[in-house]
Design an enzyme around this catalytic site. Sequence first.
Site, PDB file in Angstrom:
ATOM      1  N   GLU A   1       0.858  -1.184   0.000  1.00 53.77           N
ATOM      2  CA  GLU A   1       0.000   0.000   0.000  1.00 53.77           C
ATOM      3  C   GLU A   1       0.898   1.240   0.000  1.00 53.77           C
ATOM      4  OE1 GLU A   1      -3.356   1.973   3.049  1.00 53.77           O
ATOM      5  OE2 GLU A   1      -2.316   0.122   3.581  1.00 53.77           O
TER       6      GLU A   1
ATOM      7  N   LYS B   1      -9.744   1.731  -1.672  1.00 54.17           N
ATOM      8  CA  LYS B   1      -9.934   1.156  -0.344  1.00 54.17           C
ATOM      9  C   LYS B   1     -11.319   1.498   0.197  1.00 54.17           C
ATOM     10  CE  LYS B   1      -7.463   0.891   4.097  1.00 54.17           C
ATOM     11  NZ  LYS B   1      -6.271   1.412   4.817  1.00 54.17           N
TER      12      LYS B   1
ATOM     13  N   CYS C   1      -5.195  -3.341   2.916  1.00 49.74           N
ATOM     14  CA  CYS C   1      -4.990  -3.284   4.359  1.00 49.74           C
ATOM     15  C   CYS C   1      -6.250  -3.652   5.169  1.00 49.74           C
ATOM     16  CB  CYS C   1      -4.480  -1.890   4.722  1.00 49.74           C
ATOM     17  SG  CYS C   1      -3.536  -1.776   6.258  1.00 49.74           S
TER      18      CYS C   1
END
Length: 278
Positions: free
Chosen positions: A43, A113, A145
């Site tokens: 990321e 995300k 994540c």
Amino acid sequence: MTTLTLAAVAAPFDRDLEADFGRIEQLVEKARADGVGLLALPEAALGGYLADLDGEAEGPPALTLDGPEIGRLAAIAQEMVVVAGYCEVTPDGTRYNSAVCVTGDGVLGNHRKVHQPLAEDASYGAGDQFVAFDTPVGRLGTMICYDKAFPESARALALDGAEIIVCVSAWPGSRTNPSNDLTRDRWKRRFDLFDQARALENQVVWLSANQTGTFGSLRFVGSAKIVDPGGDVLSDTGVAGGVAVASLDVGQTLETARRAMGNLRDRRPEAYPPVVTG
């Protein structure tokens, strides 16, 4: 038999884009020499993550999906499929924490995300979907994540046909009662558990890339890994960083894992309560 070599990176990246690209070039060059077909970078590999989780005003450089930086990443990738995180900006000025998948032919997929921890929403807009896409190495799904903490994320990608799921992260150690020994940190333990659980419950090949070192107030746990559809870790970098590499026949591996017990095949959606909204 078609064997694919997979690699997931644990390495530091920061605001110096030129240095980030230099590191990526080195990683891709080494991966190419090792015959890697799919490489997962962390990321925020282009420009670094937030300096803290309390709402950073400055943030990483904002890049457009069709801009020169993503084009440069694609040129570096050449025949390889590469996934990397970056800060995406749209024409209306909204910024997203995104992960792009490229080859030398251009962009294959882009994920924004969806799930935002703590004050990340002060810096980024939220994505709203999980969609798999076809690549030269098979059908992929990507997430970022905190997305992996929600089983619905990986399940949505698996139901959309993803054979391989790539999760790119800037996952830090615990902010409260942190351990001096990162290998014993409770947030690292969660990071590892999510990787194995998501692979096992969806019977997919799982690549997990993560940042290492420190940036601002954050200390990242590394632990990039490749997990097979049985939840077994095939390769793991540990907290110091490096590249996890494994080779397997993805199609045969999935067929073998799903032959007796097919977690997707044996679902009973009619027995599950509807998802509560709000």
